[in-house]
Design a protein around this motif. Structure first.
Motif, PDB file in Angstrom:
ATOM      1  N   LYS A  30      39.590  29.212  43.379  1.00 40.60           N
ATOM      2  CA  LYS A  30      39.129  28.723  44.402  1.00 40.60           C
ATOM      3  C   LYS A  30      37.748  28.163  44.311  1.00 40.60           C
ATOM      4  O   LYS A  30      36.871  28.504  44.094  1.00 40.60           O
ATOM      5  N   LYS A  31      37.539  26.728  44.700  1.00 38.24           N
ATOM      6  CA  LYS A  31      36.429  26.102  43.882  1.00 38.24           C
ATOM      7  C   LYS A  31      35.273  25.944  45.573  1.00 38.24           C
ATOM      8  O   LYS A  31      36.224  24.949  45.794  1.00 38.24           O
ATOM      9  N   VAL A  32      34.091  26.442  45.903  1.00 38.81           N
ATOM     10  CA  VAL A  32      33.690  26.003  47.242  1.00 38.81           C
ATOM     11  C   VAL A  32      32.352  25.498  46.430  1.00 38.81           C
ATOM     12  O   VAL A  32      31.775  25.912  45.945  1.00 38.81           O
ATOM     13  N   GLY A  49      35.957  30.705  42.621  1.00 37.93           N
ATOM     14  CA  GLY A  49      36.744  32.788  43.125  1.00 37.93           C
ATOM     15  C   GLY A  49      37.219  33.027  44.413  1.00 37.93           C
ATOM     16  O   GLY A  49      37.215  32.321  45.289  1.00 37.93           O
ATOM     17  N   ASN A  50      37.698  33.877  44.609  1.00 33.48           N
ATOM     18  CA  ASN A  50      38.007  34.802  46.159  1.00 33.48           C
ATOM     19  C   ASN A  50      37.178  34.479  47.062  1.00 33.48           C
ATOM     20  O   ASN A  50      37.243  34.687  48.200  1.00 33.48           O
ATOM     21  N   ALA A  55      30.716  33.920  50.104  1.00 34.43           N
ATOM     22  CA  ALA A  55      29.317  33.501  49.185  1.00 34.43           C
ATOM     23  C   ALA A  55      28.699  32.262  48.887  1.00 34.43           C
ATOM     24  O   ALA A  55      26.989  32.467  49.436  1.00 34.43           O
ATOM     25  N   VAL A  56      28.682  31.055  49.059  1.00 39.20           N
ATOM     26  CA  VAL A  56      28.528  29.988  49.187  1.00 39.20           C
ATOM     27  C   VAL A  56      27.581  30.531  50.374  1.00 39.20           C
ATOM     28  O   VAL A  56      26.616  29.474  50.618  1.00 39.20           O
ATOM     29  N   VAL A 191      31.463  37.161  43.157  1.00 43.06           N
ATOM     30  CA  VAL A 191      31.615  35.348  42.467  1.00 43.06           C
ATOM     31  C   VAL A 191      31.246  35.995  41.261  1.00 43.06           C
ATOM     32  O   VAL A 191      30.493  36.316  40.297  1.00 43.06           O
ATOM     33  N   LYS A 192      32.225  35.208  39.610  1.00 40.72           N
ATOM     34  CA  LYS A 192      31.581  35.297  38.059  1.00 40.72           C
ATOM     35  C   LYS A 192      31.208  33.852  37.691  1.00 40.72           C
ATOM     36  O   LYS A 192      30.868  34.344  36.822  1.00 40.72           O
ATOM     37  N   HIS A 193      31.926  32.849  38.097  1.00 36.94           N
ATOM     38  CA  HIS A 193      31.721  31.874  38.148  1.00 36.94           C
ATOM     39  C   HIS A 193      30.432  30.783  39.053  1.00 36.94           C
ATOM     40  O   HIS A 193      31.445  30.726  40.232  1.00 36.94           O
TER      41      HIS A 193
END
Length: 348
Positions: A30-32, A49-50, A55-56, A191-193
C-alpha cells in the motif's frame, strides 16, 4: 527422469514461485502520500506498507506540532516566549530543548559558523519576506552586538537569553529534527520504505519497494526545482542542501542570499553555489549544511573529513564539483556543464 533430477527441478520450481510471490507482495504494498505547507515550505511524506496510512498522518501531525513549538512567529511557541522575555527563565518543552542543545553543540563545534541566535540579523535583512533590504552597515553592526550563542543559557528544563534583543532562529536545524522525528514514526509503524521531503531536506527510509536504491536528485543551483545536475544512490540516508539560490533578492545587480555569516552579519561570501550534506542523521545534516556553506570549500571540506559517516558535495560558481572521500561511488553527475574535480584537494 532420475529421482535426483526431479528433486532438483522441484526445488527450482519452488524457488521461482517464492520469488514471484515476493515480487508481487512488494509491488502490491500500500502506498500513501500526503502534502502540507509547514515550516514555511512544502512538506511531502510518502510511505509504503500496511502501516503507511497511520504513519503518514502521524508524520504530518508531528511536523506541525514541532512548528508550533519552535517557530519564532507562533506566539505560543517556546522560541517566541524566549525571544520576547529576555533575561527570564522560560520552561521549555523536552523536544525544543533537544533542538536548542543540538544547535548550541554545533555552534561550539563550528566556532560560531553555525549560530541559532541570528534572529536580529535575519529580521534586519528580511530575506524571504515581501520587503528584503540591504541594511546600513551601522544597523548590521548593531544587530551583530545582539547575536551570539553565548547568550543562550540552557538548563535541564528551562532556557534563558541573557542579553536583551538577542533572538533565537532555529530555521537552520529544525527541519532536520522534524525529518528524524518522521523516521521514528515510520519505524514505530513498521514502515520499511518511505520518502520525506521538507523543502529540500530529503530523507529516505530503507530502499525502494523493488529493492533498488532511491535515486535522489541534486538540484542544479542555476535553475529551479526539478532541474537535476547529479544523482545520489541512497538507502536509509538523508540529503540536505544549502545554497545561494534558495531564498535571495537582488539589488543594484548584486545577489543577497539568506545564509548569513554570523561573524560578518552579511550573506556568506565565498565561491560556492551550494553544499549538500549526505548522512544518516537529518538533524545533524541540517546544521552542517548551513555551517559548511559559511565555512567555504577548503575549510568546510577539512571539517567534514573529520566527522565519521558524514559526506559533502560542494558546487562552486565555476560549476566545479568537489566530493568528500566517501561519496565518490554514490554520486553520478548528470549534467555535462559540471566538472567533477578529483584528488586530495582538501588535504592542504
Amino acid at each position: 527422469m532420475s529421482k535426483k533430477k526431479k528433486i532438483l527441478l522441484f526445488s527450482i520450481l519452488i524457488m521461482m514461485i517464492l520469488f514471484l510471490t515476493a515480487c508481487n507482495n512488494q509491488s502490491e504494498l500500500k502506498k500513501v502520500e500526503d502534502n502540507a505547507f509547514l515550516m514555511d515550505t512544502l512538506v511531502k511524506v510518502r510511505a509504503h506498507g500496511n502501516g503507511a496510512e497511520k504513519a503518514v498522518k502521524e508524520s504530518i501531525d508531528q511536523i506541525e506540532a514541532i512548528e508550533n513549538l519552535m517557530s519564532k512567529t507562533v506566539t505560543k511557541s517556546d522560541v517566541y516566549k524566549l525571544n520576547h522575555n529576555p533575561k527570564k527563565e522560560i520552561i521549555i518543552a523536552p523536544e525544543t530543548m533537544v533542538v536548542l542543545k543540538k544547535a548550541k553543540k554545533y555552534a561550539n563545534l563550528t566556532a560560531g559558523d553555525f549560530d541559532p541566535t541570528l534572529g536580529a540579523l535575519v529580521n534586519l535583512w528580511g530575506i524571504g519576506t515581501k520587503n528584503p533590504t540591504v541594511p546600513q552597515p551601522s544597523a548590521i553592526e548593531k544587530a551583530l552586538k545582539n547575536t551570539g550563542y553565548q547568550y543562550l543559557d540552557l538548563n535541564e528544563e528551562s532556557a534563558k537569553l541573557t542579553q536583551a534583543k538577542v533572538k533565537i532562529d532555529l530555521g537552520g536545524i529544525v527541519k532536520g529534527y522534524a525529518a528524524d522525528s518522521v523516521r521514528k514514526i515510520m519505524k514505530k509503524n513498521e514502515v520499511k520504505h518511505a520518502f520525506v521531503n521538507l523543502g529540500g531536506n530529503v530523507l529516505v527510509i530503507g530502499d525502494k519497494v523493488d529493492g533498488s536504491a532511491w535515486k535522489i536528485g541534486i538540484q542544479d543551483p542555476r535553475k529551479g526545482r526539478g532541474s537535476v545536475m547529479a544523482i545520489v544512490a541512497a538507502k536509509d540516508m538523508t540529503i540536505v542542501t544549502s545554497g545561494n539560490y534558495e531564498r535571495y533578492f537582488e539589488e543594484n545587480g548584486k545577489l543577497y542570499h539568506h545564509i548569513i555569516d554570523p561573524k560578518t552579519g552579511y550573506p556568506a561570501q565565498n565561491n560556492l553555489l551550494s553544499v549538500s550534506i549526505i548522512s544518516s542523521s537529518s538533524f545533524d545534516a541540517d546544521a552542517l549544511s548551513t555551517s559548511i556553506y559559511v565555512m567555504g570549500l577548503k575549510k568546510g571540506m577539512k571539517f567534514i573529513e573529520t566527522i565519521d559517516e558524514v559526506e559533502a558535495m560542494f558546487i562552486t560558481k565555476e560549476l566545479d564539483v568537489y566530493l568528500s572521500s566517501g561519496l565518490k561511488e554514490l554520486v553520478e553527475i548528470k549534467n555535462k556543464d559540471f566538472n567533477l574535480i578529483e584528488g586530495e584537494y582538501f588535504a592542504n
